[in-house]
Every structure is written in structure tokens, then in C-alpha cells.
Design a protein around this motif. Sequence first.
Motif, PDB file in Angstrom:
ATOM      1  N   GLY A 214       2.424 -14.285 -84.464  1.00 16.94           N
ATOM      2  CA  GLY A 214       2.132 -14.006 -83.068  1.00 16.94           C
ATOM      3  C   GLY A 214       0.989 -14.843 -82.522  1.00 16.94           C
ATOM      4  N   ALA A 218       0.251 -16.778 -78.751  1.00 20.55           N
ATOM      5  CA  ALA A 218      -0.829 -16.073 -78.070  1.00 20.55           C
ATOM      6  C   ALA A 218      -1.364 -16.806 -76.853  1.00 20.55           C
ATOM      7  CB  ALA A 218      -1.970 -15.796 -79.051  1.00 20.55           C
ATOM      8  N   ALA A 221       1.009 -16.405 -74.002  1.00 24.34           N
ATOM      9  CA  ALA A 221       1.011 -14.973 -73.683  1.00 24.34           C
ATOM     10  C   ALA A 221      -0.257 -14.601 -72.922  1.00 24.34           C
ATOM     11  CB  ALA A 221       1.125 -14.147 -74.961  1.00 24.34           C
ATOM     12  N   VAL A 249       8.157 -11.706 -82.816  1.00 24.09           N
ATOM     13  CA  VAL A 249       8.405 -10.589 -81.899  1.00 24.09           C
ATOM     14  C   VAL A 249       9.800 -10.033 -82.175  1.00 24.09           C
ATOM     15  CG1 VAL A 249       6.900 -11.486 -80.085  1.00 24.09           C
ATOM     16  CG2 VAL A 249       9.308 -12.160 -80.127  1.00 24.09           C
ATOM     17  N   TRP A 256       5.123  -7.084 -76.456  1.00 28.07           N
ATOM     18  CA  TRP A 256       3.666  -7.051 -76.380  1.00 28.07           C
ATOM     19  C   TRP A 256       2.965  -6.394 -77.573  1.00 28.07           C
ATOM     20  CZ3 TRP A 256       1.963 -10.517 -73.293  1.00 28.07           C
ATOM     21  CH2 TRP A 256       0.582 -10.620 -73.108  1.00 28.07           C
ATOM     22  N   LEU A 259       2.031  -9.100 -79.729  1.00 31.47           N
ATOM     23  CA  LEU A 259       1.263 -10.198 -79.137  1.00 31.47           C
ATOM     24  C   LEU A 259      -0.087  -9.772 -78.591  1.00 31.47           C
ATOM     25  CD1 LEU A 259       4.101 -12.006 -77.137  1.00 31.47           C
ATOM     26  CD2 LEU A 259       3.264 -12.523 -79.434  1.00 31.47           C
TER      27      LEU A 259
END
Length: 312
Positions: A214, A218, A221, A249, A256, A259
Motif C-alpha cells: 500500500g 500512498a 492516494a 487493496v 481505504w 491505504l
Amino acid sequence: MTATPLLSELTTRARAAAHAQTPGCPCGATRTLTDRPDGTVVRHADTVAKAHAPDTHPTDLTTRLTTAEHLPGILLPPLAPTPLTLHDRLVTFWPYGTPVDPDDPDAAPWEAAATLLARLHRTPAPTHLPPMRGPLKALRAITRLRAACPHPAAAPVLHAWTLLPAWARAEAPQPDTTTLCHGDLHLGQLVRYPAPDGPWLLIDVDDLGAGVPGWDLARPAAWYACGLLPPDEWTRFLSAYRAAGGPAVPADGDPWPALDVPARTLTVQTAALAIVKAVAADRPLDEVEQAVVDACARMGSVPPELASGFAK
């Protein structure tokens, strides 16, 4: 400006390496692409030479180079699997690839970046590969912030840092020790090779290692959560990653929970470095820098793993 001994010799070595690769080298000027304390990069023709950060561990770098050499369709392969040493700095040589055009944001290769990440994450991390260095870089950003002159924006950033789990602050091992990660993914880490219009590949192995996948999602995101990346571009990136079978994911549903912590950490890191740069230049934070600081201020009041993102 007078070139440093390192830069002068790096330029000479880049020229020699280019001539060894291309006997008919056109011998244009050697260009300095980057000259910072943590990395100096020069280019001569189709060859690039990089002097890595002074604290780079030779065994770790060699392992990372070997990994890149064995994944030619994902990572740009080095011209040699072992570094040499110049002025106490480890140096590596690479073929030149065409970078992403920063002046053409509409052509940003989000799908290519996501697909390459998914393929990287599906590749088992080689034995003896060191941990992915993302959390360590975040810790270094916070260390620099604490050493800078006092700044009113520092308090919410440092508070947001304390709310992160120990692994994200590089104070404990990462919860994933088997997934191969890039460690510092952004659009500047992609090039087309062979230049000028070959397929996209990932570059820069300095932070490559085993860790939480993740982390590689990032930065986009965090940009999305802070309102700095349009929703359609984030959707393109996330959808392409999922379509390529990326394991960071779930295949569908809310991404989320996987993340949230990495995105928060990258936001704190970005804000810390923004403040350090503003202090060094004796200037106020710009609009983008203020946006990531404001996101840090909101983190304390927004529960973790919020489906809509921590800064929305």
C-alpha cells in the motif's frame, strides 16, 4: 559554478560508459540531471551515471541492482550489477529513458504506473532483499523538520506523526515482509525505454525492498485525499492497479482501510519537507504546501480508515 570533484569525475565516467556502450557515440554535451546531497545524476548520450546518497549500504544496493536486472519488463535494468565507488559515494550506470513530461499532465501515465506496480507486487521479494525504505524516508523528513527553525505549521505535522503506528514511523518492522515494493513511487519514477517511446518502466531502486505494498499507492492516494489529484485520475490509477491483480487493496469495494496509514504517512512526510524548504528559502508556504499541512491538522479529528479519505 565550479563543478565538485565528484561531479567532474562522475561526468568523465558517464562519458566513458557511454562510449563503451555506443562506439559511435555522437558525443554531445554531458548534462547534469540532478545534483543534490542525496544523489547526483549525469547523462552522456544514452547513458546515465548516478552517485547515490552517502549513507547507501553497498550490499543492499547490490541486491537491489540484481533485483532490477532480473525484472527487465518492470524495472529499468542497470548497465552493471555492481556499483563502483567515487569519492566515497557508490555509483551506478543506467540506460537513458524518456521521463514523464511534467508540462503535459493530461498525458500522465497513471495506468502504466499502476500496472507496473501490480506486477512488481505480485513478484515474490528475493531472499536477502532489505526492507522497503519508505518509512525510513518519512522518519528522516520528520527529523529534518525538528532540526529546522520553529515554524507555526510544524505543530500539526508533528502531532499527526505521533498518531501513526510504529511501523509507519520506522520504529518497528513492517507488517509485510514478503511483498516486493518500490518504496518511492511517483510519476518521476517512470521512463520510456528504449527512448524515446518504448514501454514505460520503473526507475530508482534506492528504496526497493520487502514491505507493505500500500505504500506504493500512498502518494497518489494522499494527493487524492488532500484534493490535489482529481478523482478521475485517482480512479484511473486504482482501477488499473486492480485490473492487473495488484494485491495492495481488495479487488473491489473500499480500498481505504489498506491505504489509510500509508497515505497519512506520506502526507506527513510531504508536509514536513515543504516546511523545511520554506524555512530554508525564507518564504511562506505556497497553496499546495499549505494544503498538505492542513490535511495533517485534520488527521487528529478524522478516524482512521475512513472510506472517503482522511482529508476529505
